[in-house]
Design an enzyme around this catalytic site. Sequence first.
Site, PDB file in Angstrom:
ATOM      1  N   HIS A  64       0.845  -1.189   0.000  1.00 41.18           N
ATOM      2  CA  HIS A  64       0.000   0.000   0.000  1.00 41.18           C
ATOM      3  C   HIS A  64       0.879   1.238   0.000  1.00 41.18           C
ATOM      4  O   HIS A  64       1.767   1.383   0.846  1.00 41.18           O
ATOM      5  CB  HIS A  64      -0.945  -0.025   1.201  1.00 41.18           C
ATOM      6  CG  HIS A  64      -2.010  -1.081   1.071  1.00 41.18           C
ATOM      7  ND1 HIS A  64      -2.406  -1.895   2.103  1.00 41.18           N
ATOM      8  CD2 HIS A  64      -2.749  -1.444  -0.021  1.00 41.18           C
ATOM      9  CE1 HIS A  64      -3.357  -2.719   1.653  1.00 41.18           C
ATOM     10  NE2 HIS A  64      -3.577  -2.468   0.373  1.00 41.18           N
ATOM     11  N   GLU A  67       1.890   3.554   3.099  1.00 43.61           N
ATOM     12  CA  GLU A  67       2.433   2.920   4.306  1.00 43.61           C
ATOM     13  C   GLU A  67       3.962   3.012   4.288  1.00 43.61           C
ATOM     14  O   GLU A  67       4.680   2.019   4.170  1.00 43.61           O
ATOM     15  CB  GLU A  67       1.892   1.490   4.400  1.00 43.61           C
ATOM     16  CG  GLU A  67       0.357   1.517   4.525  1.00 43.61           C
ATOM     17  CD  GLU A  67      -0.351   0.177   4.341  1.00 43.61           C
ATOM     18  OE1 GLU A  67       0.331  -0.872   4.279  1.00 43.61           O
ATOM     19  OE2 GLU A  67      -1.597   0.181   4.256  1.00 43.61           O
ATOM     20  N   ARG A 122      -3.348   4.707  -1.814  1.00 45.63           N
ATOM     21  CA  ARG A 122      -3.213   3.322  -1.332  1.00 45.63           C
ATOM     22  C   ARG A 122      -2.967   2.320  -2.464  1.00 45.63           C
ATOM     23  O   ARG A 122      -2.142   1.410  -2.346  1.00 45.63           O
ATOM     24  CB  ARG A 122      -4.516   2.950  -0.607  1.00 45.63           C
ATOM     25  CG  ARG A 122      -4.696   1.470  -0.277  1.00 45.63           C
ATOM     26  CD  ARG A 122      -6.025   1.281   0.459  1.00 45.63           C
ATOM     27  NE  ARG A 122      -6.416  -0.107   0.598  1.00 45.63           N
ATOM     28  CZ  ARG A 122      -6.151  -0.857   1.680  1.00 45.63           C
ATOM     29  NH1 ARG A 122      -5.464  -0.373   2.680  1.00 45.63           N
ATOM     30  NH2 ARG A 122      -6.576  -2.106   1.743  1.00 45.63           N
ATOM     31  N   HIS A 192       2.727  -4.246   6.417  1.00 46.50           N
ATOM     32  CA  HIS A 192       1.806  -3.130   6.223  1.00 46.50           C
ATOM     33  C   HIS A 192       1.894  -2.206   7.439  1.00 46.50           C
ATOM     34  O   HIS A 192       2.593  -2.481   8.404  1.00 46.50           O
ATOM     35  CB  HIS A 192       0.361  -3.654   6.094  1.00 46.50           C
ATOM     36  CG  HIS A 192       0.075  -4.362   4.805  1.00 46.50           C
ATOM     37  ND1 HIS A 192      -0.714  -3.826   3.822  1.00 46.50           N
ATOM     38  CD2 HIS A 192       0.484  -5.572   4.337  1.00 46.50           C
ATOM     39  CE1 HIS A 192      -0.792  -4.657   2.796  1.00 46.50           C
ATOM     40  NE2 HIS A 192      -0.074  -5.738   3.085  1.00 46.50           N
ATOM     41  N   GLU A 266       1.182  -5.351  10.780  1.00 44.97           N
ATOM     42  CA  GLU A 266       0.732  -3.955  10.720  1.00 44.97           C
ATOM     43  C   GLU A 266       1.604  -3.199  11.710  1.00 44.97           C
ATOM     44  O   GLU A 266       1.450  -3.349  12.928  1.00 44.97           O
ATOM     45  CB  GLU A 266      -0.744  -3.836  11.124  1.00 44.97           C
ATOM     46  CG  GLU A 266      -1.719  -4.542  10.205  1.00 44.97           C
ATOM     47  CD  GLU A 266      -2.087  -3.723   8.965  1.00 44.97           C
ATOM     48  OE1 GLU A 266      -1.528  -2.616   8.777  1.00 44.97           O
ATOM     49  OE2 GLU A 266      -2.945  -4.198   8.195  1.00 44.97           O
TER      50      GLU A 266
HETATM   51  O1  0X9 Z   1      -6.718  -4.224   4.606  1.00 44.91           O
HETATM   52  C1  0X9 Z   1      -5.568  -4.623   4.389  1.00 44.91           C
HETATM   53  O2  0X9 Z   1      -5.164  -4.948   3.283  1.00 44.91           O
HETATM   54  C2  0X9 Z   1      -4.576  -4.697   5.561  1.00 44.91           C
HETATM   55  N1  0X9 Z   1      -4.695  -3.541   6.395  1.00 44.91           N
HETATM   56  S1  0X9 Z   1      -4.173  -2.087   5.805  1.00 44.91           S
HETATM   57  O3  0X9 Z   1      -4.567  -1.047   6.741  1.00 44.91           O
HETATM   58  N2  0X9 Z   1      -2.594  -2.090   5.750  1.00 44.91           N
HETATM   59  O4  0X9 Z   1      -4.716  -1.908   4.494  1.00 44.91           O
HETATM   60  C3  0X9 Z   1      -4.886  -5.947   6.362  1.00 44.91           C
HETATM   61  C4  0X9 Z   1      -4.667  -7.212   5.610  1.00 44.91           C
HETATM   62  C5  0X9 Z   1      -5.050  -8.451   6.375  1.00 44.91           C
HETATM   63  N3  0X9 Z   1      -5.042  -9.614   5.523  1.00 44.91           N
HETATM   64  C6  0X9 Z   1      -5.989  -9.817   4.560  1.00 44.91           C
HETATM   65  N4  0X9 Z   1      -6.995  -9.019   4.395  1.00 44.91           N
HETATM   66  N5  0X9 Z   1      -5.861 -10.906   3.832  1.00 44.91           N
HETATM   67 ZN    ZN Z   2      -1.629  -2.020   3.959  1.00 43.27          ZN
END
Ligand code: 0X9
Ligand code: ZN
Length: 304
Positions: A64, A67, A122, A192, A266
């Site tokens: 992303h 980040e 993003r 992330h 994260e």
């Molecule tokens: O939403 C996401 O892609 C991730 N959080 S973020 O705030 N960095 O965008 C979490 C990803 C968790 N894993 C999956 N969704 N497979």
């Molecule tokens: Zn992310």
Amino acid sequence: VHSYEKYNDIDTINAWTGSIAEENPDLVSRSFFTTSYEGRPVYLLKVGKSGSNKKAIFIDCGFHAREWVTPAFCQWFVKEAINSYGSDEEFTNLLDNLDFYILPVLNVDGYAYSWTNDRLWRKTRSLNKNQKCVGTDPNRNFDAAWCTGGASASPCSTVYCGSTPESENETKALGDFIRNNLSSIKGYLTIHSYSQMLLFPYSYTNLRAKDHNELNSLAKSAVEKLATLHGTVYTYGPGGKTIYISAGGSDDWAYDTGVKYSYTFELRDLGTYGFLLPESQIKDTCEETMLAVKHIAEHILNNA
Ligand code: 0X9
Ligand code: ZN
Ligand code: ZN
């Protein structure tokens, strides 16, 4: 000029991948991963002492765009590997027995755009056919219950799943690489930010993964290790219950493809600065994250 304690732009990071490999040929090599939608190179670093039949761990950063602390972590990891080899017993052992594939920035176009146009971008920057909105969420673009819960089929959404699974050059290249190296890749760590969590499958369902107990106890010990340095508290658990349901993520895809040790980090913080984490926190964030990553790597080395 490149600095491990500052955010580096994409050209600086790309140049750094070349020089770090050139200066440390016995520990680091660079390969060309793919060309991005906008034509930028995406590079992959392989970090480890050469040997035969080594197990490997794949670590990516910069999925992303906004980040920014995550590419900083991938760069930090490589620096630490180089500085620790031959002096730190634990890291030397890891590098003798494992290869680490480090992808410092997967979403290079989005990252560049977040520097020049929109700090909070993003997605990727691929154009969507007959649509005014740009980009696909790379972490909704994998073939894991693709485009179901927590993903959107609307190109204007920040969680747009794309036209097909792996529609993006960058996600396709990641999928291909893992498929082509499945026999060696035992761990997949995708970095992330933010919210200080260590997540594991599944995120596309609230059903437990087959390896839930092992993944959960490894996550618990990894976040305990992380907290020893600066007291930073992480929560951990399966993505669907811990953060939210979201389908099409690379962690769930890698897990279902056969990479058992699949985790999403994260990183800092909990929202005070969020994506705009100050450069003054890069060092502490990377140091503490290193402890958790090395802990997971030890477990993989001993158990995979
Ligand atoms: O939403 C996401 O892609 C991730 N959080 S973020 O705030 N960095 O965008 C979490 C990803 C968790 N894993 C999956 N969704 N497979
Ligand atoms: Zn992310
Ligand atoms: Zn410190």
